[in-house]
Design an enzyme around this catalytic site. Structure first.
Site, PDB file in Angstrom:
ATOM      1  N   HIS A   1      33.365  43.859  36.194  1.00 32.70           N
ATOM      2  CA  HIS A   1      34.113  44.376  35.038  1.00 32.70           C
ATOM      3  C   HIS A   1      34.279  45.889  35.196  1.00 32.70           C
ATOM      4  CE1 HIS A   1      35.705  44.481  31.000  1.00 32.70           C
ATOM      5  NE2 HIS A   1      34.935  45.546  30.766  1.00 32.70           N
TER       6      HIS A   1
ATOM      7  N   ARG B   1      42.455  22.735  27.631  1.00 39.85           N
ATOM      8  CA  ARG B   1      41.446  23.649  28.170  1.00 39.85           C
ATOM      9  C   ARG B   1      40.288  22.921  28.862  1.00 39.85           C
ATOM     10  NH1 ARG B   1      39.732  28.285  28.694  1.00 39.85           N
ATOM     11  NH2 ARG B   1      41.465  29.276  27.624  1.00 39.85           N
TER      12      ARG B   1
HETATM   13  C1  GRF Z   1      39.406  44.588  38.705  1.00 42.09           C
HETATM   14  O1  GRF Z   1      39.591  45.846  38.115  1.00 42.09           O
HETATM   15  C2  GRF Z   1      38.229  43.878  38.065  1.00 42.09           C
HETATM   16  O2  GRF Z   1      37.213  44.768  37.682  1.00 42.09           O
HETATM   17  C3  GRF Z   1      38.838  43.247  36.844  1.00 42.09           C
HETATM   18  O3  GRF Z   1      40.118  42.831  37.267  1.00 42.09           O
HETATM   19  C4  GRF Z   1      40.546  43.633  38.363  1.00 42.09           C
HETATM   20  C5  GRF Z   1      40.849  42.702  39.484  1.00 42.09           C
HETATM   21  O4  GRF Z   1      41.380  43.360  40.600  1.00 42.09           O
HETATM   22  N1  GRF Z   1      38.011  42.173  36.369  1.00 42.09           N
HETATM   23  P1  GRF Z   1      41.536  42.586  41.977  1.00 42.09           P
HETATM   24  O5  GRF Z   1      42.359  41.329  41.679  1.00 42.09           O
HETATM   25  O6  GRF Z   1      40.163  42.236  42.488  1.00 42.09           O
HETATM   26  O7  GRF Z   1      42.262  43.518  42.890  1.00 42.09           O
END
Ligand code: GRF
Length: 202
Positions: free
Chosen positions: A110, A66
């Site tokens: 998020h 990691r």
């Molecule tokens: C999105 O729903 C974001 O909020 C979450 O992961 C998803 C990514 O989608 N963290 P993308 O790869 O940007 O289309």
């Protein structure tokens, strides 16, 4: 001065696309996405980046422990002289070395109204909980899980005939609005972090 951006991704990359488009349209000025790093070889986000002439790198987690993995990310960020690090659908926990080096310069999107529904499948968590209002959040990244200071949020009504998929789709539309907006505010130097509170000087 141009704000140099790196984006960490794992998959589809629609938020990455929204940010690239916002820069190309001139909505976000004086900023450029210079580097995209994925922990998945087949992430479509890598292709999106290459289509726009952006350096797209797959770093194979299987070849590192990691801390070694994060150290190599940090090396790349330093090589590209990155000012702002964006997580956009990056399904890995970021180590403290990177968080320390880029304190208050890492953002994440998020798909819930934080602090509700942290972690994976946030839209499903909200849908199954039966909330009437869902949404998304752009926040700074700190050592915790989806816990850093909140920059922007957008609400979505949950409709009576929604499914998890339809709700997820409407939340995603909002993500594509508020993530570029937060990046614009950052690039214009308009965000001030004061403890848990983020003031926007827009
Ligand atoms: C999105 O729903 C974001 O909020 C979450 O992961 C998803 C990514 O989608 N963290 P993308 O790869 O940007 O289309």
């Amino acid at each position: 001065m141009t704000v140099k951006i790196a984006v960490l991704v794992s998959g589809r990359g629609s938020n990455l696309q929204a940010i690239i488009d916002s820069i190309e349209r001139g909505y976000i000025k004086d900023a450029a996405v210079n580097l995209v790093i994925s922990n998945k070889a087949d992430a479509y986000a890598l292709e999106r980046a290459r289509k726009h002439g952006i350096n797209a790198v797959f770093l194979d987690p299987g070849r590192y422990d990691r801390s070694g993995y994060d150290r190599d990310i940090l090396k790349l960020l330093n090589n590209y002289d990155v000012d702002l690090l964006l997580l956009a659908g990056y399904f890995r926990i970021l180590g403290s070395e990177i968080i320390d080096a880029y304190r208050d310069r890492i953002l994440n999107i998020h798909p819930s109204l934080l602090p509700a529904f942290k972690g994976l499948h946030a839209q499903r968590q909200a849908f199954e909980y039966g909330v009437k209002v869902a949404g998304c959040t752009v926040h700074y990244v700190d050592e915790g899980l989806d816990s850093g200071p909140i920059i922007l949020q957008s609400c979505v009504q949950v409709l009576p005939d929604d499914t998890e998929e339809t709700l997820t789709g409407r939340i995603l539309e909002q993500e594509h609005i508020i993530y570029p907006e937060a990046v614009r505010l950052f690039a214009e130097g308009k965000l001030k972090v004061e403890g848990r509170k983020v003031r926007s000087l827009d």
